[in-house]
Design a protein around this motif. Structure first.
Motif, short mmCIF file in Angstrom:
data_model
loop_
_atom_site.label_atom_id
_atom_site.label_comp_id
_atom_site.label_asym_id
_atom_site.label_seq_id
_atom_site.Cartn_x
_atom_site.Cartn_y
_atom_site.Cartn_z
N ILE A 4 1.05 -1.16 -0.13
CA ILE A 4 -0.41 -0.13 -0.42
C ILE A 4 0.73 1.13 0.06
O ILE A 4 0.54 2.13 -0.63
CB ILE A 4 -0.76 -0.04 1.46
CG1 ILE A 4 -2.32 -0.97 1.43
CG2 ILE A 4 -1.67 0.79 1.22
CD1 ILE A 4 -2.70 -1.30 -0.30
N LYS A 5 2.15 1.39 0.92
CA LYS A 5 2.51 2.62 1.04
C LYS A 5 3.55 2.88 -0.43
O LYS A 5 3.53 3.82 -1.10
CB LYS A 5 3.89 2.46 1.86
CG LYS A 5 3.81 2.34 3.50
CD LYS A 5 4.20 2.52 4.61
CE LYS A 5 4.13 2.01 5.55
NZ LYS A 5 5.15 1.42 6.97
N GLU A 60 0.56 4.20 -2.80
CA GLU A 60 0.63 5.79 -2.17
C GLU A 60 1.65 6.16 -2.71
O GLU A 60 1.36 7.76 -3.24
CB GLU A 60 0.54 5.71 -0.68
CG GLU A 60 -0.91 4.81 -0.95
CD GLU A 60 -2.72 5.65 -1.56
OE1 GLU A 60 -2.24 6.57 -1.90
OE2 GLU A 60 -3.42 4.26 -1.88
N ARG A 61 2.58 5.75 -3.11
CA ARG A 61 4.31 6.74 -2.92
C ARG A 61 4.27 6.65 -4.25
O ARG A 61 4.66 7.84 -5.14
CB ARG A 61 5.37 5.87 -3.31
CG ARG A 61 5.91 6.52 -1.76
CD ARG A 61 7.50 5.79 -1.47
NE ARG A 61 8.26 4.59 -2.54
CZ ARG A 61 8.44 3.66 -1.50
NH1 ARG A 61 8.26 3.43 -0.30
NH2 ARG A 61 8.20 2.39 -2.28
N ARG A 103 -9.05 2.72 -8.48
CA ARG A 103 -9.57 2.07 -7.31
C ARG A 103 -10.38 1.21 -8.10
O ARG A 103 -10.97 1.99 -8.96
CB ARG A 103 -9.88 3.59 -6.07
CG ARG A 103 -9.12 3.89 -5.86
CD ARG A 103 -9.07 4.70 -5.07
NE ARG A 103 -8.35 5.18 -3.32
CZ ARG A 103 -7.90 4.43 -2.58
NH1 ARG A 103 -8.42 3.66 -2.40
NH2 ARG A 103 -6.44 4.96 -1.87
N ARG A 130 -8.06 -0.96 -4.41
CA ARG A 130 -6.98 -0.96 -5.32
C ARG A 130 -7.02 -2.17 -6.16
O ARG A 130 -6.69 -3.12 -5.61
CB ARG A 130 -5.71 -0.45 -4.36
CG ARG A 130 -6.23 1.16 -3.63
CD ARG A 130 -4.81 0.55 -2.76
NE ARG A 130 -4.82 2.22 -1.71
CZ ARG A 130 -4.74 2.49 -0.48
NH1 ARG A 130 -5.25 0.67 -0.28
NH2 ARG A 130 -5.21 2.81 0.39
#
Length: 155
Positions: free
Chosen positions: A103-104, A107-108, A115, A120
């Motif tokens: 997830i990180k 998101e980066r 979505r 996601r």
């Protein structure tokens, strides 16, 4: 082993000893026929015993051999079409990382995703591009470390 277990895909179970042996035999037969410079023609017998020619393009022959190699090594596997939309858990499993870590990364902006409602979805082709870049970066870092160790007598 019952018929249901035998019919299930190798993504759900490991191959049996017989399947491993048969895959290795078939791999050796096909490998001995594969041509590096063009299509490979193999003959396969139907139920009536008639030999039917099957033409394998180089890509198909090498893909087939890779599947047989995995089975003959006793490992399970899953085939994932490049246009598949993966869940974050599936993608994390393929990268061998935790879902929160993935997830990180998403998101980066390191891996494109879309979505679907609150969820996601990651295209398999995008995930594999990221994995290849990540693996190349890791291999380069390891090579640099080995070179450094060699120069400084740390081996």
């Amino acid at each position: 082993m019952n018929a249901t277990q035998q019919a299930s895909a190798f993504g759900e179970r490991l191959p049996t000893e017989l399947e491993i042996s048969n895959a290795e035999t078939l791999r050796q037969i096909v490998a001995s026929q594969v041509k590096d410079d063009g299509d490979t023609i193999i003959n396969v017998s139907n139920e009536q015993g008639e030999a039917l020619p099957v033409t394998l393009s180089p890509a198909l022959a090498h893909s087939f051999l890779e599947v047989l190699r995995v089975i003959s090594s006793g490992r399970g596997f899953q085939l994932i079409p490049l246009d598949s939309q993966l869940t974050t858990q599936q993608a994390a499993d393929l990268l061998n990382v935790s879902r929160p870590h993935l997830i990180k990364v998403l998101e980066r902006g390191d891996i494109p995703f879309e979505r679907v409602g609150r969820h996601r979805r990651i295209k398999a082709s995008e995930l594999l591009k990221y994995k290849e870049k990540r693996d190349d970066k890791r291999a380069s870092a390891l090579a640099d470390m080995a070179e450094f160790d060699g120069k400084h007598g740390l081996l």
